[in-house]
Design a protein around this motif. Structure first.
Motif, PDB file in Angstrom:
ATOM      1  N   VAL A 234       2.924  14.576 -12.789  1.00 56.73           N
ATOM      2  CA  VAL A 234       1.605  15.185 -12.956  1.00 56.73           C
ATOM      3  C   VAL A 234       0.554  14.159 -12.555  1.00 56.73           C
ATOM      4  CG1 VAL A 234      -0.011  16.232 -14.585  1.00 56.73           C
ATOM      5  CG2 VAL A 234       2.442  16.644 -14.817  1.00 56.73           C
ATOM      6  N   ALA A 235      -0.421  14.601 -11.773  1.00 50.23           N
ATOM      7  CA  ALA A 235      -1.469  13.702 -11.290  1.00 50.23           C
ATOM      8  C   ALA A 235      -2.821  14.162 -11.796  1.00 50.23           C
ATOM      9  CB  ALA A 235      -1.475  13.666  -9.764  1.00 50.23           C
ATOM     10  N   GLY A 236      -3.686  13.203 -12.060  1.00 46.92           N
ATOM     11  CA  GLY A 236      -5.028  13.541 -12.521  1.00 46.92           C
ATOM     12  C   GLY A 236      -6.001  12.412 -12.257  1.00 46.92           C
TER      13      GLY A 236
ATOM     14  N   SER B  16      -8.071   7.845  -4.780  1.00 49.60           N
ATOM     15  CA  SER B  16      -8.138   9.285  -5.043  1.00 49.60           C
ATOM     16  C   SER B  16      -7.192  10.017  -4.102  1.00 49.60           C
ATOM     17  CB  SER B  16      -9.560   9.814  -4.824  1.00 49.60           C
ATOM     18  OG  SER B  16     -10.472   9.197  -5.697  1.00 49.60           O
ATOM     19  N   PRO B  17      -6.346  10.937  -4.627  1.00 54.68           N
ATOM     20  CA  PRO B  17      -5.449  11.707  -3.754  1.00 54.68           C
ATOM     21  C   PRO B  17      -6.233  12.633  -2.832  1.00 54.68           C
ATOM     22  CG  PRO B  17      -4.750  11.810  -6.052  1.00 54.68           C
ATOM     23  CD  PRO B  17      -6.118  11.242  -6.045  1.00 54.68           C
ATOM     24  N   VAL B  18      -5.779  12.750  -1.595  1.00 52.17           N
ATOM     25  CA  VAL B  18      -6.369  13.712  -0.666  1.00 52.17           C
ATOM     26  C   VAL B  18      -5.345  14.717  -0.145  1.00 52.17           C
ATOM     27  CG1 VAL B  18      -8.326  12.335   0.102  1.00 52.17           C
ATOM     28  CG2 VAL B  18      -6.117  12.015   1.214  1.00 52.17           C
ATOM     29  N   LEU B  19      -4.053  14.399  -0.218  1.00 51.70           N
ATOM     30  CA  LEU B  19      -3.042  15.325   0.283  1.00 51.70           C
ATOM     31  C   LEU B  19      -1.650  14.895  -0.171  1.00 51.70           C
ATOM     32  CD1 LEU B  19      -2.619  17.803   2.262  1.00 51.70           C
ATOM     33  CD2 LEU B  19      -1.979  16.101   3.962  1.00 51.70           C
ATOM     34  N   ASN B  20      -0.818  15.878  -0.512  1.00 54.38           N
ATOM     35  CA  ASN B  20       0.595  15.623  -0.728  1.00 54.38           C
ATOM     36  C   ASN B  20       1.356  16.086   0.497  1.00 54.38           C
ATOM     37  OD1 ASN B  20       3.270  17.301  -1.913  1.00 54.38           O
ATOM     38  ND2 ASN B  20       3.148  15.120  -2.321  1.00 54.38           N
ATOM     39  N   ASP B  21       2.262  15.256   0.988  1.00 55.79           N
ATOM     40  CA  ASP B  21       3.032  15.544   2.196  1.00 55.79           C
ATOM     41  C   ASP B  21       4.500  15.309   1.864  1.00 55.79           C
ATOM     42  OD1 ASP B  21       3.998  15.816   4.787  1.00 55.79           O
ATOM     43  OD2 ASP B  21       3.424  13.790   5.368  1.00 55.79           O
TER      44      ASP B  21
ATOM     45  N   ASP C 197       7.356  14.158  -0.134  1.00 59.61           N
ATOM     46  CA  ASP C 197       7.488  13.179  -1.206  1.00 59.61           C
ATOM     47  C   ASP C 197       6.496  12.029  -1.067  1.00 59.61           C
ATOM     48  OD1 ASP C 197       9.489  14.546  -2.479  1.00 59.61           O
ATOM     49  OD2 ASP C 197      11.103  13.504  -1.437  1.00 59.61           O
ATOM     50  N   ARG C 198       5.473  12.210  -0.237  1.00 58.63           N
ATOM     51  CA  ARG C 198       4.434  11.189  -0.095  1.00 58.63           C
ATOM     52  C   ARG C 198       3.105  11.755  -0.562  1.00 58.63           C
ATOM     53  NH1 ARG C 198       5.330   9.840   6.139  1.00 58.63           N
ATOM     54  NH2 ARG C 198       5.242  12.108   6.060  1.00 58.63           N
ATOM     55  N   LEU C 199       2.346  10.895  -1.207  1.00 62.76           N
ATOM     56  CA  LEU C 199       0.995  11.234  -1.643  1.00 62.76           C
ATOM     57  C   LEU C 199       0.019  10.361  -0.870  1.00 62.76           C
ATOM     58  CD1 LEU C 199      -0.961  12.634  -3.633  1.00 62.76           C
ATOM     59  CD2 LEU C 199      -0.519  10.744  -5.212  1.00 62.76           C
ATOM     60  N   TRP C 200      -0.915  10.990  -0.162  1.00 58.96           N
ATOM     61  CA  TRP C 200      -1.916  10.256   0.603  1.00 58.96           C
ATOM     62  C   TRP C 200      -3.159  10.082  -0.254  1.00 58.96           C
ATOM     63  CZ3 TRP C 200      -0.647   7.987   5.098  1.00 58.96           C
ATOM     64  CH2 TRP C 200       0.525   8.433   5.721  1.00 58.96           C
ATOM     65  N   VAL C 201      -3.692   8.859  -0.276  1.00 58.17           N
ATOM     66  CA  VAL C 201      -4.825   8.525  -1.122  1.00 58.17           C
ATOM     67  C   VAL C 201      -5.862   7.746  -0.316  1.00 58.17           C
ATOM     68  CG1 VAL C 201      -3.480   8.509  -3.263  1.00 58.17           C
ATOM     69  CG2 VAL C 201      -3.650   6.411  -1.909  1.00 58.17           C
ATOM     70  N   VAL C 202      -7.110   7.792  -0.786  1.00 61.77           N
ATOM     71  CA  VAL C 202      -8.175   6.996  -0.173  1.00 61.77           C
ATOM     72  C   VAL C 202      -8.867   6.176  -1.246  1.00 61.77           C
ATOM     73  CG1 VAL C 202      -8.596   8.546   1.773  1.00 61.77           C
ATOM     74  CG2 VAL C 202      -9.854   8.876  -0.366  1.00 61.77           C
ATOM     75  N   GLU C 203      -9.363   5.026  -0.841  1.00 64.60           N
ATOM     76  CA  GLU C 203     -10.149   4.165  -1.708  1.00 64.60           C
ATOM     77  C   GLU C 203     -11.545   4.054  -1.112  1.00 64.60           C
ATOM     78  OE1 GLU C 203      -9.426  -0.118  -3.788  1.00 64.60           O
ATOM     79  OE2 GLU C 203      -9.512  -0.111  -1.595  1.00 64.60           O
ATOM     80  N   LEU C 204     -12.562   4.445  -1.901  1.00 66.39           N
ATOM     81  CA  LEU C 204     -13.939   4.444  -1.441  1.00 66.39           C
ATOM     82  C   LEU C 204     -14.767   3.613  -2.406  1.00 66.39           C
ATOM     83  CD1 LEU C 204     -14.218   8.266  -0.634  1.00 66.39           C
ATOM     84  CD2 LEU C 204     -13.711   6.411   0.961  1.00 66.39           C
ATOM     85  N   ALA C 205     -14.850   2.308  -2.161  1.00 62.03           N
ATOM     86  CA  ALA C 205     -15.589   1.393  -3.020  1.00 62.03           C
ATOM     87  C   ALA C 205     -16.967   1.137  -2.419  1.00 62.03           C
ATOM     88  CB  ALA C 205     -14.827   0.078  -3.172  1.00 62.03           C
ATOM     89  N   LEU C 206     -17.986   1.170  -3.268  1.00 62.18           N
ATOM     90  CA  LEU C 206     -19.357   0.987  -2.818  1.00 62.18           C
ATOM     91  C   LEU C 206     -19.516  -0.337  -2.081  1.00 62.18           C
ATOM     92  CD1 LEU C 206     -22.248   2.144  -2.877  1.00 62.18           C
ATOM     93  CD2 LEU C 206     -22.611   0.847  -4.996  1.00 62.18           C
ATOM     94  N   GLY C 207     -19.998  -0.246  -0.846  1.00 66.21           N
ATOM     95  CA  GLY C 207     -20.255  -1.442  -0.055  1.00 66.21           C
ATOM     96  C   GLY C 207     -19.025  -2.087   0.533  1.00 66.21           C
ATOM     97  N   GLN C 208     -17.847  -1.502   0.295  1.00 65.70           N
ATOM     98  CA  GLN C 208     -16.605  -2.067   0.813  1.00 65.70           C
ATOM     99  C   GLN C 208     -15.974  -1.113   1.832  1.00 65.70           C
ATOM    100  OE1 GLN C 208     -15.524  -5.168  -0.067  1.00 65.70           O
ATOM    101  NE2 GLN C 208     -17.411  -5.306  -1.292  1.00 65.70           N
ATOM    102  N   PRO C 209     -15.159  -1.652   2.762  1.00 59.64           N
ATOM    103  CA  PRO C 209     -14.473  -0.746   3.700  1.00 59.64           C
ATOM    104  C   PRO C 209     -13.584   0.244   2.960  1.00 59.64           C
ATOM    105  CG  PRO C 209     -14.319  -3.033   4.429  1.00 59.64           C
ATOM    106  CD  PRO C 209     -14.880  -3.065   3.040  1.00 59.64           C
ATOM    107  N   GLY C 210     -13.572   1.479   3.417  1.00 52.49           N
ATOM    108  CA  GLY C 210     -12.668   2.463   2.856  1.00 52.49           C
ATOM    109  C   GLY C 210     -11.248   2.190   3.308  1.00 52.49           C
TER     110      GLY C 210
END
Length: 438
Positions: free
Chosen positions: A322-324, A356-361, A363-376
Motif C-alpha cells: 500500500v502506498a500513500g 512522489s509516485p507518478v506511475l506504476n509499471d 513491478d516498478r514504481l516510477w517516482v519524482v523528486e521536486l525540491a525547491l531550488g534543486q534539480p528535479g
C-alpha cells in the motif's frame, strides 16, 4: 485493478499551479544523449489550464476553470508547436481519450451553469489537425476497445452503439439493459432496476448476464475476484433520506455475499472506498487519513493518520503493498514524501522522503523528486526487490511543482515553466490508471 499483473492505481496527478512562462531545460546525463531523447519547451499556461499527455508525442491543453472555456489545444511534444486550437462544440468537455491518431471528446450541455449529462455529445477529432471526423449524440462509455468506440445514453433507455474510431460508422447495436456502472478494459458492467448485472463487450456489443445484486445498489469498485457494492438509499415514509452507511463485498463469480464494511461518511462518494488488491478494503475518512480492512474477516488492520492513500499493488513476492503520501505540517512531517507499507502488518517497507509516485509499471514504481531550488530527479523503485529503495535514473532541472509520466513522456510544470521530456528509460506507454479507476 489488474492485480495479477501487479498494476497499481494512483490518484490522478494533474499539473497544478499557474504556469506563466516556459523554459528549455538543461538535462545532464550519461554520454550518448542522456536519459531523455528530447526536451521540449511548451507555451505558457493560463490560469486554471493544464497539459495532459494524451498520446506518444502529443499533449492536450484544456481549462478546468468553473467559468465556461471549452477550447482544446493539442501540441507536438517533439518541438512544442501548437498543432490546433478549437472549441469542439460539445458544451462542457467532461472526458477525452486519444487512440490511434483520434481524439475522442465527450461534452455535455450546460443548463443554468450546471452540466447536464443527459444531453451529451461524443465527437471524434483528428489528433494532429483537429478536423472533425464524426459526431454522435450521447455519451462515450469508456476508452476505445481497439478500433471501436462504445456510446450509450445517460438518463434514457435508447440502444447503445459501437462505432468505428476513425469514421463513426455504426458497427454494432445493443438494446438497453441497464446503466453503465463500471468500465474495465474492453467491457462495461451494466446494472438494471432489478439489480441484474450484465457485461457489455465493447468490441462486439455482446451482452452476457452475470448475476444479481440488491436492487438499486451500485458497484463502487471491482477486482478480478470481488465486487465492492454500495446499497441503495432508503426513503422512510415520514420523509427524508436515509443514506447508506456500509458497503458489502461480493464474490464476482458466485455473487455470494461477503463481509460488510463501514463507510467513512454516509452516502460517500466512490473514491472514499476501494479494493486495494484482492485482500484489502481501503477507506479514506478524509483526504489525509486511511483505514485498512481485511477483506475476508472484516477486521480493521490499520488506522493511519496523515497517510493519504495513493494506491495498492499485489506483488507476488511480498503480497499487497500500500502506498500513500505524508503531508507536511501533520504528524511531525516537515517535508512531503511517500511511504510503502506491508498491508498485513502496517510495517513501513520504504520511506521515500521527498519522492512522489507518478506511475506504476508492472513491478516498478516510477517516482519524482521536486525540491525547491534543486534539480528535479526521476527514479524507480523495484517492488519485488528484497529492500525497497529509490534508484535515481535522471535529473531534469529546477522549478517544477508537479509531473506526470504517460506514453513514454515525463511532463513537468511549475509556476514559471513547463517542459516535456521523451524518456530513453523503459517505461509504461499507456495512459496510466486502468479503466475502472474510481
Amino acid at each position: 485493478m489488474v492485480t495479477g499483473e501487479a498494476a497499481m492505481r494512483w490518484w490522478a496527478r494533474g499539473l497544478s499551479g499557474v504556469v506563466s512562462a516556459a523554459l528549455l531545460l538543461s538535462l545532464p546525463g550519461p554520454a550518448g544523449g542522456g536519459p531523455f531523447r528530447v526536451s521540449t519547451e511548451l507555451p505558457p499556461l493560463g490560469e486554471w489550464q493544464q497539459y495532459e499527455v494524451v498520446a506518444d508525442g502529443y499533449a492536450l491543453r484544456r481549462s478546468y476553470s468553473l467559468e465556461p472555456d471549452d477550447t482544446l489545444a493539442v501540441f507536438d511534444l517533439n518541438d512544442g508547436r501548437e498543432l490546433w486550437s478549437a472549441d469542439p462544440g460539445v458544451g462542457n468537455v467532461t472526458t477525452h481519450v486519444a487512440s490511434d491518431g483520434v481524439l475522442v471528446v465527450l461534452g455535455s450541455a450546460r443548463e443554468d451553469g450546471v452540466t447536464n449529462m443527459s444531453h451529451s455529445q461524443t465527437v471524434g477529432l483528428d489528433l494532429r489537425t483537429g478536423r472533425e471526423l464524426w459526431r454522435r449524440p450521447h455519451s462515450l462509455v469508456g476508452p476505445p476497445a481497439g478500433s471501436v468506440v462504445a456510446i450509450t445514453c445517460n438518463g434514457c433507455r435508447e440502444d447503445s452503439v459501437g462505432v468505428d474510431l476513425r469514421t463513426g460508422a455504426q458497427l454494432w447495436r445493443a438494446p438497453w439493459q441497464g446503466t453503465v456502472n463500471l468500465v474495465e478494459r474492453d467491457m462495461a458492467l451494466l446494472r438494471d432496476d432489478q439489480g441484474t448485472l450484465r457485461s457489455l463487450d465493447l468490441r462486439t456489443g455482446r451482452l452476457t448476464t452475470l448475476g444479481t445484486l440488491p436492487p438499486g445498489s451500485w458497484i463502487v469498485d471491482a477486482t478480478e475476484r470481488h465486487l465492492l457494492v454500495k446499497p441503495e438509499a432508503e426513503y422512510p415514509e415520514g420523509g427524508g433520506t436515509a443514506l447508506p452507511t456500509t458497503v458489502t463485498v461480493y464474490d464476482r463469480a458466485t455473487f455470494a455475499k461477503g463481509q460488510t464494511f463501514p463507510m467513512p461518511k454516509p452516502g460517500m462518494v466512490p473514491w472514499e472506498l476501494s479494493l486495494c488488491g484482492e485482500d484489502t478494503v481501503c477507506a479514506r475518512p478524509d483526504f489525509h487519513d486511511t483505514q485498512l480492512y481485511d477483506l475476508d474477516s472484516g477486521k480493521l488492520l490499520g488506522d493511519l493518520p496523515n497517510f493519504a492513500l495513493g494506491g495498492a499493488v499485489d506483488v507476488p513476492s511480498r503480497g499487497t503493498v500500500v502506498a500513500g503520501f505524508l503531508n507536511p505540517g501533520r504528524r511531525g512531517v516537515d517535508r512531503p514524501h511517500s511511504q510503502l507499507l506491508d498491508r498485513r502488518t502496517g510495517a513501513v517497507l520504504a520511506d521515500l522522503v521527498g519522492w512522489s509516485p507518478v506511475l506504476n509499471d508492472g513491478d516498478r514504481l516510477w517516482v519524482v523528486e521536486l525540491a525547491l531550488g534543486q534539480p528535479g530527479r526521476l527514479g524507480r523503485v523495484d517492488l519485488d526487490a528484497a529492500v525497497l529503495r529509490v534508484t535515481p535514473v535522471a535529473r531534469f532541472g529546477t522549478g517544477h511543482d508537479d509531473c506526470q509520466l504517460r506514453h513514454g513522456w515525463l511532463l513537468c510544470a511549475g509556476r514559471d515553466l513547463a517542459t516535456a521530456m521523451r524518456l530513453r528509460v523503459p517505461a509504461e506507454t499507456g495512459a496510466g490508471p486502468d479503466g475502472h479507476w474510481s
